[in-house]
Design an enzyme around this catalytic site. Structure first.
Site, PDB file in Angstrom:
ATOM      1  N   LYS A 189      -8.067  14.007   4.524  1.00  0.00           N
ATOM      2  CA  LYS A 189      -7.197  12.824   4.484  1.00  0.00           C
ATOM      3  C   LYS A 189      -6.245  12.949   5.655  1.00  0.00           C
ATOM      4  O   LYS A 189      -6.214  13.995   6.307  1.00  0.00           O
ATOM      5  CB  LYS A 189      -6.410  12.765   3.164  1.00  0.00           C
ATOM      6  CG  LYS A 189      -5.798  14.129   2.780  1.00  0.00           C
ATOM      7  CD  LYS A 189      -5.059  14.078   1.468  1.00  0.00           C
ATOM      8  CE  LYS A 189      -5.937  14.192   0.254  1.00  0.00           C
ATOM      9  NZ  LYS A 189      -6.101  12.946  -0.493  1.00  0.00           N
ATOM     10  N   ARG A 190      -5.466  11.910   5.936  1.00  0.00           N
ATOM     11  CA  ARG A 190      -4.473  12.045   6.990  1.00  0.00           C
ATOM     12  C   ARG A 190      -3.518  13.182   6.670  1.00  0.00           C
ATOM     13  O   ARG A 190      -3.256  13.481   5.505  1.00  0.00           O
ATOM     14  CB  ARG A 190      -3.664  10.746   7.137  1.00  0.00           C
ATOM     15  CG  ARG A 190      -4.368   9.702   7.931  1.00  0.00           C
ATOM     16  CD  ARG A 190      -4.690  10.161   9.325  1.00  0.00           C
ATOM     17  NE  ARG A 190      -3.502  10.178  10.156  1.00  0.00           N
ATOM     18  CZ  ARG A 190      -3.269   9.328  11.142  1.00  0.00           C
ATOM     19  NH1 ARG A 190      -4.152   8.411  11.457  1.00  0.00           N
ATOM     20  NH2 ARG A 190      -2.165   9.411  11.857  1.00  0.00           N
ATOM     21  N   HIS A 249       0.793  -1.236   0.000  1.00  0.00           N
ATOM     22  CA  HIS A 249       0.000   0.000   0.000  1.00  0.00           C
ATOM     23  C   HIS A 249       0.813   1.269   0.000  1.00  0.00           C
ATOM     24  O   HIS A 249       0.240   2.360   0.026  1.00  0.00           O
ATOM     25  CB  HIS A 249      -0.931   0.047   1.202  1.00  0.00           C
ATOM     26  CG  HIS A 249      -2.011  -0.984   1.170  1.00  0.00           C
ATOM     27  ND1 HIS A 249      -3.235  -0.754   0.603  1.00  0.00           N
ATOM     28  CD2 HIS A 249      -2.016  -2.271   1.591  1.00  0.00           C
ATOM     29  CE1 HIS A 249      -3.973  -1.845   0.709  1.00  0.00           C
ATOM     30  NE2 HIS A 249      -3.246  -2.788   1.299  1.00  0.00           N
ATOM     31  N   THR A 279      -8.317   6.756  -2.054  1.00  0.00           N
ATOM     32  CA  THR A 279      -9.683   6.271  -2.209  1.00  0.00           C
ATOM     33  C   THR A 279     -10.679   7.394  -1.934  1.00  0.00           C
ATOM     34  O   THR A 279     -11.800   7.356  -2.444  1.00  0.00           O
ATOM     35  CB  THR A 279      -9.964   5.079  -1.271  1.00  0.00           C
ATOM     36  OG1 THR A 279      -9.414   5.377   0.017  1.00  0.00           O
ATOM     37  CG2 THR A 279      -9.337   3.817  -1.795  1.00  0.00           C
ATOM     38  N   LYS A 333     -14.424   8.684  -3.719  1.00  0.00           N
ATOM     39  CA  LYS A 333     -15.673   9.045  -3.025  1.00  0.00           C
ATOM     40  C   LYS A 333     -16.175  10.398  -3.518  1.00  0.00           C
ATOM     41  O   LYS A 333     -17.366  10.587  -3.767  1.00  0.00           O
ATOM     42  CB  LYS A 333     -15.453   9.072  -1.511  1.00  0.00           C
ATOM     43  CG  LYS A 333     -15.146   7.711  -0.924  1.00  0.00           C
ATOM     44  CD  LYS A 333     -14.547   7.791   0.484  1.00  0.00           C
ATOM     45  CE  LYS A 333     -13.834   6.483   0.805  1.00  0.00           C
ATOM     46  NZ  LYS A 333     -12.871   6.610   1.915  1.00  0.00           N
ATOM     47  N   LYS A 392       1.196  14.507   1.098  1.00  0.00           N
ATOM     48  CA  LYS A 392      -0.161  14.808   0.612  1.00  0.00           C
ATOM     49  C   LYS A 392      -0.344  16.301   0.354  1.00  0.00           C
ATOM     50  O   LYS A 392      -1.328  16.730  -0.244  1.00  0.00           O
ATOM     51  CB  LYS A 392      -1.204  14.296   1.604  1.00  0.00           C
ATOM     52  CG  LYS A 392      -1.221  12.773   1.737  1.00  0.00           C
ATOM     53  CD  LYS A 392      -2.236  12.315   2.773  1.00  0.00           C
ATOM     54  CE  LYS A 392      -2.201  10.828   3.051  1.00  0.00           C
ATOM     55  NZ  LYS A 392      -2.900  10.023   2.022  1.00  0.00           N
TER      56      LYS A 392
HETATM   57  C1  26Q Z   1       4.021  -0.071   9.186  1.00  0.00           C
HETATM   58  C2  26Q Z   1       4.966  -0.624  10.040  1.00  0.00           C
HETATM   59  C3  26Q Z   1       5.040  -0.237  11.342  1.00  0.00           C
HETATM   60  C4  26Q Z   1       4.140   0.733  11.787  1.00  0.00           C
HETATM   61  C5  26Q Z   1       3.208   1.274  10.937  1.00  0.00           C
HETATM   62  C6  26Q Z   1       3.146   0.868   9.643  1.00  0.00           C
HETATM   63  C7  26Q Z   1       2.116   1.413   8.735  1.00  0.00           C
HETATM   64  C8  26Q Z   1       0.909   1.885   9.234  1.00  0.00           C
HETATM   65  C9  26Q Z   1      -0.060   2.364   8.385  1.00  0.00           C
HETATM   66  C10 26Q Z   1       2.303   1.398   7.393  1.00  0.00           C
HETATM   67  C11 26Q Z   1       1.330   1.869   6.532  1.00  0.00           C
HETATM   68  C12 26Q Z   1       0.145   2.345   7.036  1.00  0.00           C
HETATM   69  C13 26Q Z   1      -0.917   2.848   6.180  1.00  0.00           C
HETATM   70  C14 26Q Z   1      -0.873   2.842   4.873  1.00  0.00           C
HETATM   71  C15 26Q Z   1      -1.973   3.351   4.050  1.00  0.00           C
HETATM   72  O1  26Q Z   1      -3.041   3.714   4.549  1.00  0.00           O
HETATM   73  N1  26Q Z   1      -1.774   3.406   2.760  1.00  0.00           N
HETATM   74  C16 26Q Z   1      -2.826   3.872   1.873  1.00  0.00           C
HETATM   75  O2  26Q Z   1      -3.521   2.743   1.413  1.00  0.00           O
HETATM   76  C17 26Q Z   1      -4.646   3.117   0.640  1.00  0.00           C
HETATM   77  C18 26Q Z   1      -5.404   1.868   0.301  1.00  0.00           C
HETATM   78  O3  26Q Z   1      -4.681   1.091  -0.594  1.00  0.00           O
HETATM   79  C19 26Q Z   1      -4.198   3.878  -0.591  1.00  0.00           C
HETATM   80  O4  26Q Z   1      -5.342   4.312  -1.275  1.00  0.00           O
HETATM   81  C20 26Q Z   1      -3.357   5.083  -0.193  1.00  0.00           C
HETATM   82  O5  26Q Z   1      -2.828   5.713  -1.339  1.00  0.00           O
HETATM   83  C21 26Q Z   1      -2.231   4.639   0.704  1.00  0.00           C
HETATM   84  O6  26Q Z   1      -1.528   5.769   1.173  1.00  0.00           O
END
Ligand code: 26Q
Length: 819
Positions: free
Chosen positions: A547-548, A359, A655, A659, A553
């Site tokens: 968004k976050r 992701h 995503t 929406k 971003k």
């Molecule tokens: C990983 C390792 C240790 C701690 C935290 C993490 C971690 C936590 C959250 C790594 C990634 C995330 C979140 C990722 C995320 O939300 N990615 C988003 O995924 C969406 C669905 O596929 C995409 O639409 C977004 O573009 C992407 O940013």
């Protein structure tokens, strides 16, 4: 009541009143809003449980292959309205409410919001569950039952303050504990090896046990008999009450030990895309992964008997990013240590059962664990990782003799770290990106070495969103208009939205579309005033970035542009723009200082404009407190402009962009993630594309020639806006507040490049696109044509299409038969 009661207006009423009487001993008049909510939810749940029984039997009879979708987050949002909708019972409930004199919104509002995710990854998992059930595919979502979800955000003096989210305080009406499926999870200890019947057997000794207790949330498909299950594991100490230690007066120590076990499912980590090697997080990952696997194997044996050689034909394990990647060594452990299979056979079954979705390519989000931590917390898993790594490296050495750096980059264990992405690629049969562009970047850059060795594993499957929640539930006005103009077929086949495309030429339809949008803007404005005490004008353009909060971003690009607009208005009394309300919503990870400064910056710019007599007539900036799924449901239908500003190549898909599009907002965005595909669907005339392209960004990074200071020197508008960051114009009492932001844009720090996300580089192009957008908005016919085009072309971004692609390429599940 009969065994299978009918649910209609009358029986729903009777059920609600009966539940209030039986559970709370009160009448409707005496009941609190919470009690009413619970009685309603419990009635809906009864209705779901009827279907659940059918479904369980069907799955057993058909011996259907089942998907286990493992995800550390499922950001479902509230369930009540969605459940009524998917049961096709909303009208019955509304009628019953009418008879009882209660308002639907008042009931819906009482449901605590399950915020069990950070952002896109978690919300995607929730949309997938809705589509899986709707397409009659047998699936179980697996995760952790966090006692505390993502923090609640308050804005105090323009700054983010975090509060705990205790969503379970009043109970969860939807969950069903499945105590009979509780399993033991083992941490720590030592591995002992012994020879049994000529085979080396490993056993773990002196470990600490935590009990995993599953809580099931039924997921109903839209107009379907299938009910899938979201299983959330909760951690429990095996010592409920240790009488021995109690009598020794050692109660405190026993309680402490219990705390230590139960802390595993206490709280969701609030970091989005930021890796930190926290031991508790590693325990969380193993906890729900091991619990899921133990259950899956038990269920397989119950259904198909002890022969595990057909495992990949009967179950699929899908891992949502690498967080559940320990599914690989854990499955090896169960197959080899507990079931006595050979290593080779176990490896073959594991690879064929596991598939992995990536992701993000942000390097700081790549999951890595110190080897020493893995060894201490999960000694047997660590030993298995060593063996998997040894065999992998041997194969890689045959392919790349002597290329130690390359092999090190592809290894599972290297430089004292466990590299989770390498594990997931090497020992799964499928690796996919979440948009076409993202898929390409994985193959050409992030995982290029792996792609050259095993190209057949790689694919791209573009994300999607469920049209049930994001159109039917969130936007009843637009849904009715579509029913009237293209028929109701789109509700079952979203591709039919295309039939609305020719209607952009129909003046009456355009008017009706505009009325719906305006109504949604009014509704949102009223909601916002009630919630936050902020008044906005529904006659202005609603321009939204939600968004976050993350530098890539580029909320900062948006905010600086607003400041530039302000300066133009301030400098030139004849300068005019279409009145606009800029709406921001974003949570920053609590430890992400720069992101928090950006929130503060947005709020300070909002205040500056507020104080300016002329600027405040044309611009209003609102920062939404605590952006969450429910807020999005209210906001998406009201939005007219969708801001998708990520530095090209950084947003894997997005995503939220989908929406907005489905609800008729027009995108201003970069050629990044799924924006590229939105552009392809609507055509260049129905989207505002700006900025560098992904390959240009990569080339610029590689050349190392980017110099943001040069842009600062030559672009007067940028110079003016940035200077205001540090000269006291924004925060007269404390001019140093934004010094760090200013520095990061112009100088960089600790050897990092200045402005790494190219905010200044893309500013000019963004500002030009904004001018075009402003002019087009004033041309009502043109704008409405664009908006309608966006809704009409959004069908491909349904998660039903996404799930069908996963199923035909990866899982090969068969739909359960309908009754
Ligand atoms: C990983 C390792 C240790 C701690 C935290 C993490 C971690 C936590 C959250 C790594 C990634 C995330 C979140 C990722 C995320 O939300 N990615 C988003 O995924 C969406 C669905 O596929 C995409 O639409 C977004 O573009 C992407 O940013």
């Amino acid at each position: 009541m009969p065994l299978m009661p009918e649910y209609n207006r009358e029986s729903i009423k009777t059920s609600i009143l009966g539940k209030l009487q039986r559970y709370d001993g009160c009448s409707l008049e005496e009941a609190t809003p919470k009690q009413v909510y619970k009685a309603v939810a419990s009635t809906v749940r009864d209705q779901i449980m009827q279907k659940w029984r059918f479904e369980k039997e069907a799955r057993k009879n058909e011996k259907a292959k089942r998907l286990y979708y493992l995800s550390i987050e499922f950001l479902t949002g509230r369930w009540l309205h969605n459940n009524m909708l998917n049961l096709c019972a909303t009208e019955d409930y509304k009628a019953a409410f009418k008879d009882l004199g209660i308002k639907m919104e008042d009931v819906l509002r009482e449901e605590p919001e399950p915020a069990l995710g950070n952002g896109g990854l978690g919300r995607l998992a929730a949309c997938f569950m809705d589509s899986l059930a709707t397409l009659d595919l047998p699936a179980m979502g697996c995760s952790i039952r966090y006692e505390y979800g993502l923090f609640r955000q308050r804005i105090v003096d323009g700054q983010q303050v975090e509060l705990p989210d205790s969503w379970l305080e009043y109970g969860n009406s939807w969950e069903i504990p499945a105590l009979e499926d509780a399993v033991e999870i083992h941490f720590g200890g030592t591995v002992e090896e012994e020879w049994v019947n000529g085979q080396l057997r490993a056993t773990l000794k002196d470990y600490k046990t935590v009990i995993a207790v599953p809580y099931d949330m039924p997921v109903v498909g839209y107009d379907s008999d299938v009910v899938d299950c979201l299983r959330m594991w909760s951690a429990r100490s095996p010592q409920r009450i240790d009488l021995a230690s109690f009598s020794r007066g050692d109660f405190a120590r026993a309680a402490e030990e219990r705390e230590l076990a139960e802390v595993i499912s206490k709280v969701l980590y609030p970091e989005d895309k930021h890796y930190e090697g926290k031991m508790l997080r590693l325990k969380q990952h193993y906890f729900f992964t091991s619990a899921t696997l133990q259950y899956a194997i038990k269920d397989y044996k119950r259904t198909y008997g002890p022969d595990l050689s057909h495992l990949p034909d009967k179950v699929a394990f899908h891992i949502n990013d690498t967080h559940p990647g320990l599914v690989i060594p854990e499955l090896m452990r169960i197959l080899v240590d507990e079931e006595g299979l050979s290593w080779e056979q176990a490896e073959d079954l594991t690879i064929r059962s596991v598939a992995y979705t990536n992701h993000t390519i942000m390097p700081e989000a790549l999951e890595r664990w110190p080897e020493s931590m893995m060894r201490d917390v999960l000694p047997r898993i660590y030993a298995i990782l060593q063996e998997l790594n040894r065999r992998l490296c041997a194969r890689l050495f045959e392919r790349f003799p002597g290329e130690w750096d390359r092999i090190g980059g592809m290894a599972i264990l290297a430089y004292d770290q466990v590299h989770m992405a390498n594990l997931c690629i090497a020992y799964s049969h499928s690796v996919n990106g979440v948009s076409q562009l993202h898929g390409e970047i994985l193959k050409e850059q992030t995982f290029h070495d792996y792609y050259t060795v095993m190209p057949e594993k790689f694919s791209a499957i573009t994300n999607g969103i469920t049209p049930r929640r994001w159109l039917m539930l969130a936007n009843p006005g637009l849904s009715s208009l579509l029913d009237e103009s293209i028929g109701t077929g789109w509700r079952h086949d979203i591709a039919e939205l295309r039939n609305a495309l020719p209607l952009r030429d129909d003046a009456a339809f355009r008017d009706a579309f505009e009325k719906v949008k305006y109504g949604n803007k009014v509704r949102f404005s009223e909601w916002l005033e009630r919630k936050q005490g902020v008044k906005i004008d529904p006659a202005t353009m609603f321009d939204v970035q939600v968004k976050r909060l993350h530098e890539y971003k580029r909320q900062l690009l948006n905010a600086i542009h607003i400041l530039v607009l302000y300066n133009r208005i301030d400098a030139d009394p004849s300068y005019e723009i279409a009145p606009r309300t800029f709406i921001f919503g974003a949570k920053a990870a609590p430890g992400y200082a720069r992101a928090k400064q950006i929130i503060r910056f947005i709020n300070v710019v909002a205040q500056l404009i507020e104080r300016h007599p002329r600027a405040s007539k044309m611009i209003k900036v609102v920062f939404l407190e605590n952006y969450d799924v429910s807020t999005a449901e209210m906001l998406m239908p009201a939005a007219e402009v969708s801001e998708q500003l990520s530095t090209a190549s950084k947003e894997a898909s997005g995503t939220g962009n989908m929406k907005f599009m489905m609800n008729g907002a027009v995108t201003i965005g970069t050629m990044d993630g799924a924006n590229v595909e939105i552009h392809d669907e609507v055509g260049i005339d129905n989207i505002y594309i700006f900025g560098m392209r992904a390959h240009e960004v990569e080339a610029l990074y590689a050349a190392g020639t980017y110099n943001s200071a040069l842009i600062f020197e030559t672009n007067q508008e940028i110079r003016k806006a940035l200077t205001m960051m540090i000269d006291g114009s924004l925060t007269p009492d404390n001019p140093i507040v934004f010094q760090d932001l200013y520095h990061a844009l112009l100088f960089g720090e600790y050897g990092n490049m200045a402005d790494p996300y190219l905010v200044l580089k893309d500013f000019g192009s963004y500002s030009m696109a904004q001018r075009r957008l402003n002019d087009d908005y004033l041309n009502r016919e043109k704008w409405l044509r664009m908006a309608i085009t966006n809704t009409a072309c959004s069908g491909v971004f349904s998660s039903d299409r996404t799930i069908e692609e996963y199923n035909s390429k990866i899982w090969h599940l068969k739909a359960l038969k309908r009754h």
